[in-house]
Structures are given as structure tokens and as C-alpha cells.
Design a protein around this motif. Structure first.
Motif, PDB file in Angstrom:
ATOM      1  N   LEU A  64       0.811  -1.158  -0.132  1.00  0.00           N
ATOM      2  CA  LEU A  64       0.110   0.062  -0.006  1.00  0.00           C
ATOM      3  C   LEU A  64       0.905   1.467   0.126  1.00  0.00           C
ATOM      4  O   LEU A  64       0.360   2.174  -0.723  1.00  0.00           O
ATOM      5  N   GLY A  65       1.938   1.124   0.692  1.00  0.00           N
ATOM      6  CA  GLY A  65       2.809   2.297   0.782  1.00  0.00           C
ATOM      7  C   GLY A  65       3.534   2.534  -0.765  1.00  0.00           C
ATOM      8  O   GLY A  65       3.524   3.705  -1.146  1.00  0.00           O
ATOM      9  N   ALA A  66       4.062   1.387  -1.330  1.00  0.00           N
ATOM     10  CA  ALA A  66       4.474   1.499  -2.759  1.00  0.00           C
ATOM     11  C   ALA A  66       3.239   2.274  -3.486  1.00  0.00           C
ATOM     12  O   ALA A  66       3.540   2.992  -4.690  1.00  0.00           O
TER      13      ALA A  66
ATOM     14  N   LEU B  99      11.066  -0.364  -4.969  1.00  0.00           N
ATOM     15  CA  LEU B  99      12.302  -1.442  -4.739  1.00  0.00           C
ATOM     16  C   LEU B  99      13.085  -1.029  -3.166  1.00  0.00           C
ATOM     17  O   LEU B  99      13.412  -2.011  -2.600  1.00  0.00           O
ATOM     18  N   LEU B 100      13.227   0.229  -3.135  1.00  0.00           N
ATOM     19  CA  LEU B 100      14.025   0.634  -1.792  1.00  0.00           C
ATOM     20  C   LEU B 100      13.185   0.478  -0.803  1.00  0.00           C
ATOM     21  O   LEU B 100      13.602   0.080   0.357  1.00  0.00           O
TER      22      LEU B 100
ATOM     23  N   GLY C  78       8.824 -12.454  -5.849  1.00  0.00           N
ATOM     24  CA  GLY C  78       7.477 -12.160  -5.632  1.00  0.00           C
ATOM     25  C   GLY C  78       7.109 -10.691  -4.916  1.00  0.00           C
ATOM     26  O   GLY C  78       6.464 -10.063  -5.172  1.00  0.00           O
ATOM     27  N   TRP C  79       8.135 -10.527  -4.081  1.00  0.00           N
ATOM     28  CA  TRP C  79       7.992  -9.545  -3.091  1.00  0.00           C
ATOM     29  C   TRP C  79       8.229  -8.243  -4.000  1.00  0.00           C
ATOM     30  O   TRP C  79       7.506  -7.135  -3.884  1.00  0.00           O
ATOM     31  N   MET C  80       9.442  -8.144  -4.442  1.00  0.00           N
ATOM     32  CA  MET C  80       9.583  -6.945  -5.337  1.00  0.00           C
ATOM     33  C   MET C  80       8.921  -6.765  -6.481  1.00  0.00           C
ATOM     34  O   MET C  80       8.353  -5.747  -6.901  1.00  0.00           O
ATOM     35  N   GLY C  81       8.262  -7.840  -7.316  1.00  0.00           N
ATOM     36  CA  GLY C  81       7.214  -7.554  -8.199  1.00  0.00           C
ATOM     37  C   GLY C  81       6.041  -7.272  -7.709  1.00  0.00           C
ATOM     38  O   GLY C  81       5.503  -6.259  -8.415  1.00  0.00           O
ATOM     39  N   LEU C  82       5.561  -7.506  -6.619  1.00  0.00           N
ATOM     40  CA  LEU C  82       4.326  -6.858  -5.959  1.00  0.00           C
ATOM     41  C   LEU C  82       4.544  -5.338  -5.725  1.00  0.00           C
ATOM     42  O   LEU C  82       3.399  -4.800  -6.185  1.00  0.00           O
TER      43      LEU C  82
END
Length: 647
Positions: free
Chosen positions: A456-458, A501-502, A536-540
Motif C-alpha cells: 500500500l505504501g508503494a 524497490l528501496l 514475488g515481493w519486489m514484483g508485487l
């Protein structure tokens, strides 16, 4: 140079258009003022010139329409109303952000701050600026690209007389360097002091197009301002004495003075003098509180009637603006490199040599008496800067603009910090209970939540990328909108993806460090499928940020951009799960091997594992829902972009 030909706004139902067949030009080296009262169509005319209003007509900037100018910030500077700037930014960061969008070096921001006298307030937040400081900032933003032309809508509205005098001197210095200035005003006396040419507009039509000297002679005339508690009696006595004196001198030609009551105790006497009015009041024992010479406005001029019955064109005796064409344009003028000296910035006092009073008057329609051209104060000392030619904007300028915008956006930084802290708190709760797998602990993602806080932050970071543009449309002030250009979109996608990503990396590091510090090193167990988890985490996070960017660009709001991100797990994911059954049409087991065997060349080692990770991510319901959402948003953004081009 601006050439406006036949400007006509779109119809407003049964009402006449706000601007009707308006033709004029603003020449280089001159200040042109559009003069008219409230509702005369001045602002609408500027918006038609800048293609912000629907209508007909042609507006050329040195022979080119606005949509044919590759970098409008280099051609014209615009100030319509207040400066659209984020109040949380400082003046320097705001102008450096605009300098990147205009394709000029960042040092240009300090130059224009020094030009408008705000160099000492460069690090002050814009929310703390006064009205006059905000107007100065708007001028600095208009001058950031070193434009050939300035378009201003009542720049001195709501500021003090000292600020207005300073601003007029700055505009004269700009015009003295060869720049064209087009501004609007409701005050005839202010127009006579400032303008080289006055274009009078009434009810959206051209009333008169005059040189400043002709305008002052035909629209302004001397008068005597009188304040007295017996104003009615004094007015009657002045008219009676004038009639008796004129009939006694020449009974055939009687010249009657004109007396206009402007308020309960204030009179304006035309055709007389302070001495005559004062002597008349003294003879009859009338108390006078004020007696002063002024120059007043004679009121609007009635437009000529056309053959078709519609009033249009200049007033009688005023030459009409000739037909304009691109072939008849003069050669381009040198780029005005204007910089006011230190002494000029301090000279913001009222012009003592003016013969025009600053007292407001009511318009009076009457015969005019020739008046002398109001004296002007000298323009401020200016000098040409020895600055090399500014480079043309390249593909890196949108990226530099977006980087500066993101780094100076306090809302984005606060959203990222809140996401990290919330993820850390959830990770500690999950680690304390010890029931969730370590992958969910590190992501701070309980099963009860549809999305992790970091996602949600991204998404909020991506939504702010376009949402802040529409809230504070400072990027394209010459158009008043946010341009949906491909280069700008790519820059926002790249920067928001890197920020996501960061953010994801900070969340993983902070959650692991928090779990180890509170529950010991043995609490953070190793994860066997860490490549799949990391991908998966970075792609999400990247997909959430991109969804926020596209949704905010389509719906023009940060809230709708974040709502589109929330709709993925709440609305789209259940639809995908119901539409796609668990047993797939064909098993994906062994697909990388089959692809490798059918390839013409042998794959390097490790490719099979990467393809397996990608296929597992794509076949996940969350991945399918996110891919579907991004596809729809890309199509919607392309549609809005094409519609903007079609206009």
C-alpha cells in the motif's frame, strides 16, 4: 510575439460567447494590456490563447501555434492566478524542479530568485509566503525557461502599491530587452502607466486597440476630487455658477461643468479647477475636507456596429488591427536575458513623478478633454547576462524532473516511513505468536490483510507521482494542465519502481533486524525458497507503484490512484479466482525443460530456475490479478493520452 486572430470561445447555452471574434497582437519589446471590467472576457481570451478553452481562432507565438512548440517553457512564461506550488516545498526546490522540466541548468533557479528579490527566502517554505511573495514566485516560475513572451493575468491584483510598482518596473525591464508582455488589468489608470499598447475589451469583443498615448488622451482626463459633508449643496452651486458664467460670457456656446457624486461625501468635478471649486465653497461657507487634482477614467467606449448587427471592431477613430498571417511575421528577436541589479530590487517605492492619482474612481461617460500622457518612472537598471545558450531538452530531463519532485515531496517520504514502521510492528507481532511462516513475518503481512502495508505504501508513492501534479499543476503552467506525455510517464514509472524497490528492501532489513534484536538470532529462520520470495515481493511492490501511477494519471487524483491499488486484492483478485479454476488447462510442470529443448540455442545454466520462478509468480492469483489490472490501466491511460492529442 503573440498574434491572436478571431478568438471566439465556445457557446454557453443561450448566453453569448465570453469572447467573440477578438483580434489583436502583442509585439516584442512592448507591454500590451487587455483592459476591461469584471466579466469582459480578458481571462477567457488568455485561456483561448493558451488552448485551455474550447473555441475558434488562431493564436501564434512567433508564427507557431502552441502545440507546435517543442518546449513551451522556452517560448512563453505564464502566470494565471496564484502560483501552483506545493506549500511544503521551499522556493529553491520548487524552481529547481521546474528548471529540470524546462531543460535548463539548476543554477537558473538561483538566478530567477535573485531576479525577483527572493534570494534571501530561497529556503523558506512556500506555505509561509505572503501574497506579494507568492506573486514574485509566480514571476520567477514564468521566467525559469528564459522565455520570449510573458502572459500574465492581473499580476498586481491583491498586492500593495509598492509591490505593484516594483512588478511594473520588472515588466518594463523585461520588455526593454526585447521580450513581449501580455497582461490584463481592470484599472484604466494602471494600464495608462504600464502599457505601450492598450487593447480594450467589453463583453468579449474588441472595443479599442490604441497606443498608450492615444488611450490616455481619449480615456483619461483631469478632474477635481472634493470631499465635503455638504456635497449635494456644493454640487448644485457649482453647476448653477458654471451655467450663469458661461451664458454671461457666450450665450450661444455654453460649457457646463460635470459633477459626479461618487459616494456620500465625495464629488468628482470635471471641467473645473481646484481654485474655482475652493473659491465657490468659501463664498457659500461650505466646509471642504479634501480638494485635489486627479486624472479619472471617462468610462468605456461603445463598440461599432457591424453589417450583420453584431457590435465588434475598434471604436470610432481607432485603427483596427490588420489581418495577421504567419508569412508576415518579423524575424525572431533575441532571447531576453533579463536580470535586475541589486539596486533595482530595493527600489519598490511608489513613483513620485506620476501625474496619475491612485485613488479609485467610478466610470463616467462624458465628453473628453485631452490629457497629457502620464509620466513614467524610469525602468529598473537591467543587464544582459553572459550565459551560454541553454541546451535543448533531452530524454533525461523528465527523469531529472521526477527525481527532484520525488525527493522534495514530504508526503511521499512520510508515506514510506509510515509503511516501514507499520510493517515492523506487524512483523514483531507475527514473530511473537510464532504461528506465521517466516516469509510473512519478514514482509509484515498477516493473513487477515489483503495486502501488506509496504504494498500500500508503494501504491501511495505511485499515486502521489501524478496526484500531486494535478493538485499543484506547476509542471505545465503554460497549458494549465498536466501533460500526459510518454517521456513523463516513463520517468514516473522508473522512479516509482525504484522507490518501491528501496521501500521493499528497507522493510525486509528492518523486519529482520527487529525480530533478531527482540527474539534472538534463532527467531529468524532461513527461508528455502528465497529467490521466489524476493522476486514475488519486489514484483508485487513495483506493480502496486505502477498501478498507482497509471490510476492517478487517468483519474487525476491521488485518492483514486490508491483506491485502484486497493481494488486489486478486494475486487480483481476474487474475480480472477472465480474465473480460473485450480486445475489448469495444462500442467506447468516441466515447462522450462520443454522450452529449453525447443530452443535453437542451449540456455545458460540457471535460466531454467529463473523461468520456473517467473511462471510460478504469473500463475499465482495475486500475480494474475495485478497483471490484469495493469493491462486495463495502461489501456485507459493510452486512451486519455490520445484524447488529449485529439483536442
Amino acid at each position: 510575439m503573440i498574434q491572436a486572430v478571431g478568438l471566439t470561445s465556445a457557446p454557453r447555452g443561450e448566453l453569448p460567447p465570453a469572447v467573440d471574434d477578438l483580434t489583436f497582437e502583442a509585439r516584442p519589446g512592448h507591454i500590451t494590456v487587455l483592459l476591461g471590467g469584471a466579466g469582459a472576457g480578458k481571462t477567457t481570451a488568455l485561456r483561448l490563447i493558451l488552448q485551455l478553452e474550447r473555441g475558434r481562432g488562431v493564436a501564434l507565438f512567433r508564427g507557431r501555434p502552441l502545440h507546435r512548440i517543442p518546449n513551451p517553457a522556452r517560448e512563453l512564461g505564464v502566470l494565471l492566478g496564484d502560483a501552483p506550488a506545493d506549500p511544503s516545498r521551499t522556493a529553491r526546490t520548487h524552481l529547481r524542479m521546474l528548471s529540470a522540466a524546462a531543460g535548463v541548468p539548476p543554477t537558473r533557479a538561483d538566478d530567477v530568485l535573485d531576479l525577483v528579490g527572493l534570494s534571501g527566502l530561497a529556503d523558506q517554505r512556500l506555505g509561509e509566503f505572503s501574497r506579494g511573495m507568492d506573486r514574485r514566485l509566480g514571476l520567477a516560475a514564468a521566467l525559469i525557461g528564459d522565455p520570449h513572451t510573458l502572459v500574465l493575468d492581473e499580476p498586481a491584483d491583491g498586492v500593495s502599491r509598492r509591490e505593484a510598482a516594483w512588478m511594473h518596473d520588472l515588466l518594463r525591464g523585461y520588455a526593454a530587452q526585447g521580450g513581449a508582455v501580455l497582461t490584463t488589468s481592470r484599472d484604466a489608470k494602471e494600464s495608462a502607466r504600464l502599457a505601450d499598447r492598450v487593447v480594450t475589451v467589453g463583453e468579449g469583443r474588441l472595443v479599442a486597440d490604441q497606443e498608450a498615448a492615444d488611450f490616455a488622451r481619449t480615456r483619461l482626463r483631469p478632474r477635481v476630487a472634493v470631499r465635503s459633508p455638504q456635497a449635494d449643496r456644493l454640487a448644485t452651486l457649482l453647476v448653477d455658477e458654471s451655467q450663469r458664467a458661461d451664458h454671461a460670457a457666450d450665450p450661444v456656446v455654453a460649457r457646463v461643468i460635470e459633477v459626479v457624486r461618487e459616494s456620500g461625501t465625495r464629488l468628482a468635478v470635471y471641467g473645473s479647477s481646484c481654485a474655482a471649486v475652493g473659491e465657490a465653497a468659501y463664498r457659500h461657507g461650505i466646509l471642504v475636507h479634501q480638494l485635489a487634482d486627479e486624472v479619472g477614467d471617462t468610462g468605456p467606449v461603445t463598440p461599432l456596429e457591424r453589417a450583420d448587427g453584431r457590435p465588434s471592431g475598434p471604436a470610432a477613430g481607432t485603427p483596427a488591427t490588420p489581418a495577421l498571417s504567419a508569412d508576415a511575421l518579423p524575424a525572431p528577436v533575441p532571447r531576453p536575458m533579463v536580470r535586475v541589479l541589486q539596486a533595482a530590487r530595493a527600489a519598490i517605492a511608489p513613483k513620485g513623478s506620476d501625474t496619475v492619482s491612485d485613488t479609485l474612481t467610478l466610470p463616467v461617460v462624458a465628453a473628453t478633454v485631452p490629457a497629457a500622457r502620464p509620466a513614467r518612472s524610469s525602468a529598473p537598471a537591467v543587464e544582459k547576462l553572459a550565459i551560454p545558450r541553454l541546451p535543448a531538452p533531452g530524454p533525461a530531463w523528465p527523469l531529472r524532473y521526477e527525481l527532484r519532485r520525488t525527493l522534495s515531496d514530504r508526503a511521499g517520504l512520510l508515506a514510506a516511513a509510515a509503511s516501514v514502521l507499520l510493517s515492523l510492528g506487524l512483523a514483531l507481532l507475527l514473530a511473537r505468536h510464532g504461528e506465521a511462516p517466516m516469509s510473512r513475518v519478514l514482509m509484515g503481512w498477516p493473513r487477515e490483510l489483503p495486502f501488506p502495508p509496504a504494498a500500500l505504501g508503494a501504491g501511495l508513492l505511485g499515486a502521489l507521482a501524478f496526484g500531486q501534479e494535478f493538485r499543484y499543476p506547476a509542471l505545465a503552467a503554460e497549458r494549465g494542465t498536466v501533460p500526459r506525455r510518454l517521456g513523463l510517464l516513463i520517468a514516473k514509472l522508473l522512479v516509482s519502481g525504484a522507490a518501491a524497490l528501496l521501500l521493499g528492501l528497507f522493510v525486509l532489513v528492518a523486519d529482520e533486524a527487529g525480530v533478531r534484536s527482540l527474539f534472538g538470532p534463532q527467531a529468524a529462520v532461513s527461508i528455502t525458497e528465497w529467490p521466489l520470495l524476493a522476486a514475488g515481493w519486489m514484483g508485487l511492490l513495483i506493480c502496486c507503484a505502477w498501478a498507482g501511477v497509471l490510476a492517478a494519471g487517468v483519474f487525476r487524483s491521488t485518492a483514486t490512484g490508491l483506491a485502484a491499488v486497493l481494488a486489486v486484492p478486494v475486487v480483481v483478485l476474487p474475480l480472477v479466482q472465480s474465473a480460473v479454476a485450480e486445475p489448469a488447462a495444462r500442467s506447468l510442470v516441466g515447462l522450462p525443460g520443454r522450452l529449453g529443448s525447443s530452443a535453437l540455442y542451449r540456455w545458460p545454466s540457471g535460466i531454467d530456475q529463473g523461468v520456473t520462478v517467473v511462471m510460478r509468480l504469473v500463475t499465482q492469483p495475486v500475480g494474475s490479478a495485478m497483471a490484469l489490472s495493469l493491462t486495463l490501466l495502461v489501456c485507459a491511460y493510452a486512451l486519455t493520452m490520445f484524447r488529449g492529442w485529439a483536442r
